[in-house]
Design a protein around this motif. Structure first.
Motif, PDB file in Angstrom:
ATOM      1  N   SER A 271     110.856 -28.116  68.063  1.00 13.73           N
ATOM      2  CA  SER A 271     109.424 -28.038  67.611  1.00 13.73           C
ATOM      3  C   SER A 271     109.417 -27.225  66.535  1.00 13.73           C
ATOM      4  O   SER A 271     109.870 -25.926  66.500  1.00 13.73           O
ATOM      5  N   ARG A 272     108.501 -27.369  65.727  1.00 10.29           N
ATOM      6  CA  ARG A 272     108.250 -26.412  64.223  1.00 10.29           C
ATOM      7  C   ARG A 272     106.932 -26.738  64.083  1.00 10.29           C
ATOM      8  O   ARG A 272     105.926 -27.555  64.517  1.00 10.29           O
ATOM      9  N   ASN A 273     106.329 -25.285  63.425  1.00 11.10           N
ATOM     10  CA  ASN A 273     104.980 -25.266  62.993  1.00 11.10           C
ATOM     11  C   ASN A 273     104.745 -25.981  61.660  1.00 11.10           C
ATOM     12  O   ASN A 273     105.723 -26.244  61.361  1.00 11.10           O
ATOM     13  N   SER A 274     103.494 -25.629  61.396  1.00  7.17           N
ATOM     14  CA  SER A 274     103.065 -26.476  59.993  1.00  7.17           C
ATOM     15  C   SER A 274     103.723 -26.042  58.821  1.00  7.17           C
ATOM     16  O   SER A 274     104.051 -26.703  57.951  1.00  7.17           O
ATOM     17  N   ARG A 279     109.073 -23.207  66.445  1.00  7.42           N
ATOM     18  CA  ARG A 279     107.996 -22.719  67.390  1.00  7.42           C
ATOM     19  C   ARG A 279     108.577 -22.046  68.521  1.00  7.42           C
ATOM     20  O   ARG A 279     109.652 -22.479  69.163  1.00  7.42           O
ATOM     21  N   GLN A 283     104.518 -19.249  71.783  1.00 10.68           N
ATOM     22  CA  GLN A 283     103.539 -20.288  71.466  1.00 10.68           C
ATOM     23  C   GLN A 283     103.085 -21.510  72.314  1.00 10.68           C
ATOM     24  O   GLN A 283     102.056 -22.020  72.340  1.00 10.68           O
ATOM     25  N   THR A 284     104.220 -22.072  72.715  1.00  9.37           N
ATOM     26  CA  THR A 284     104.209 -23.241  73.672  1.00  9.37           C
ATOM     27  C   THR A 284     103.382 -23.008  74.861  1.00  9.37           C
ATOM     28  O   THR A 284     102.672 -23.684  75.355  1.00  9.37           O
ATOM     29  N   ARG A 314      97.830 -28.975  68.794  1.00  7.42           N
ATOM     30  CA  ARG A 314      98.540 -27.930  68.188  1.00  7.42           C
ATOM     31  C   ARG A 314      97.650 -27.432  66.776  1.00  7.42           C
ATOM     32  O   ARG A 314      97.763 -26.330  66.455  1.00  7.42           O
ATOM     33  N   ASP A 318      97.122 -23.447  66.807  1.00  8.09           N
ATOM     34  CA  ASP A 318      97.709 -22.617  65.793  1.00  8.09           C
ATOM     35  C   ASP A 318      96.784 -21.931  64.912  1.00  8.09           C
ATOM     36  O   ASP A 318      97.138 -20.931  64.324  1.00  8.09           O
TER      37      ASP A 318
END
Length: 433
Positions: A271-274, A279, A283-284, A314, A318
């Motif tokens: 999983s990665r952020n924008s 991630r 955060q999760t 998200r 975020d």
């Protein structure tokens, strides 16, 4: 069903009935009334549902107790056939009159009579009423509705066994034992244990022994005599192993070929952020916590799993939104229907909003509109603007004082308030200058 069956000829005595026609149980003070009419339906029954093995034990006890004048060994035979086809947990079985008669060797009339006996004993309830009316299904010349029964145990058996129940009717279940029931269960367990020990001693007594009392083990033949009557396995394609392909070339594999990886390594989804960063677990965890608060407050999202909904939300989490802000945003969409896949709908809605904002920005750039340039006059420092405001205040106060003096409402003191204010503004203007 051989392991589940009980010798009916030993346990079932001749039926007994009272003078008024109601069967009388073997326990003193326990009377039993036949179950008739709508009490044989699952909605109105007083019996509790059961799984096949416990149900068959209760049927044997009900027949042996002589609670029904027509119950007998054939009743147990029919019950064994039904128990062998029942759902293991819920005790649901399709009746099938012709198939039951063929398997048990009884006539259809006899099967129908003893099924009726089981219903009147409170051991069977109607779940689906069968019908010979044609369902008119496509591709079928004739299709009727099957009768479906449910296995139940009547209250008279629980009372005799000392069972304590919770709930009523079909949804009742055993939650404990009374003192009498506990003593009865202990006595039955002790009797079964003693019977097993006695049969084991008899077997050891009749077993031949060798020299010095050593046991002689009998070697059984490997072949099973009962397997001679069985048919051989079918020669289907799934029994055949593929032919071995022998390739020509070197006998041994080279080191370069052995070290070369043919199959790619399994790729795990990360999983990665924008912004492309990975991630983190924190955060999760925060996103899942916010989603746990949002989902019960937005009804149309409740059919989606928590993990899928967290991924769809998200963009909000975020951006630093908390659950009240996300809940208010989802409610502002004013949905009057329930999406089949709420997470996919949220992603599509956010993508539509992002596309609309992008189009607006492109239109502003095409027109030459710049927010910073438009807001510049309001945010820039202008000393002359301060002077203009103070001059306007002086003019306004002078006009107001003149009007008050004309109306006789000026200050009664010797000092002039307008003069003091004008002097103050002049001093302030000079200090700013």
């Amino acid at each position: 069903m051989s392991a589940m069956a009980v010798p009916a000829a030993v346990l079932i005595p001749a039926p007994r009935s009272s003078a008024d026609g109601d069967a009388v149980g073997v326990l003193p003070g326990v009377r039993f009334r036949l179950v008739v009419g709508e009490e044989q339906d699952v909605l109105y029954t007083a019996s509790r549902r059961s799984e096949p093995r416990a149900w068959l034990r209760s049927v044997v006890w009900l027949v042996a107790a002589g609670l029904h004048p027509e119950a007998g060994p054939s009743t147990v035979v029919v019950a064994e056939d039904l128990a062998g086809r029942m759902d293991y947990r819920r005790g649901i079985v399709v009746y099938g009159l012709k198939g039951t008669a063929r398997r048990t060797g009884l006539s259809p009339a006899t099967v129908k009579r003893h099924v009726k006996v089981l219903r009147e004993l409170g051991a069977l309830v109607w779940l689906v009423y069968g019908s010979k009316r044609n369902l008119v299904l496509p591709g079928e010349p004739y299709m009727a509705t099957a009768t479906i029964y449910g296995a139940v145990i009547p209250p008279v058996f629980d009372e005799a066994m000392g069972h304590r129940l919770t709930g009523t009717g079909y949804e009742g279940r055993v939650c404990g034992m009374t003192e009498a029931g506990r003593e009865r269960a202990v006595a039955e367990a002790t009797a079964r244990s003693e019977a097993r020990h006695q049969s084991r001693r008899r077997g050891e007594r009749h077993r031949p022994s060798g020299r010095h009392g050593a046991r002689v083990r009998t070697v059984r033949p490997v072949d099973n005599p009962s397997s001679q009557a069985c048919e051989p396995h079918s020669l289907g394609s799934y029994h055949r192993s593929p032919a071995v392909q022998v390739e020509s070339g070197c006998k041994d594999t080279s080191r370069e070929r052995a070290s070369c990886r043919k199959a790619p390594r399994p790729s795990f989804k990360i999983s990665r952020n924008s912004d492309g960063s990975r991630r983190t677990a924190g955060q999760t965890k925060r996103g899942v916590g916010i989603t746990q608060q949002v989902r019960p407050r937005v009804p149309w999202t409740q059919r989606e799993s928590l993990r899928a909904l967290e991924v769809a939300l998200r963009p909000f989490t975020d951006a630093g939104w908390d659950w009240p802000m996300i809940t208010a945003e989802l409610h502002s969409w004013m949905l009057t229907w329930r999406p089949a896949r709420p997470a996919a709908y949220i992603r599509a809605r956010l993508a539509q909003q992002a596309a609309s904002e992008h189009q607006t920005q492109q239109a502003d750039l095409a027109e030459g509109w710049d927010d910073d340039t438009a807001a510049g006059p309001l945010t820039a420092t202008r000393p002359d603007l301060v002077h203009d405001v103070l001059a306007g205040l002086r003019t306004g106060l002078a006009t107001y004082s003149a009007r008050q003096a004309e109306q006789g409402l000026d200050d009664l003191s010797a000092r002039s308030a307008a003069a003091d204010m004008a002097a103050f503004l002049t001093t302030t203007t000079g200090a700013l200058a």
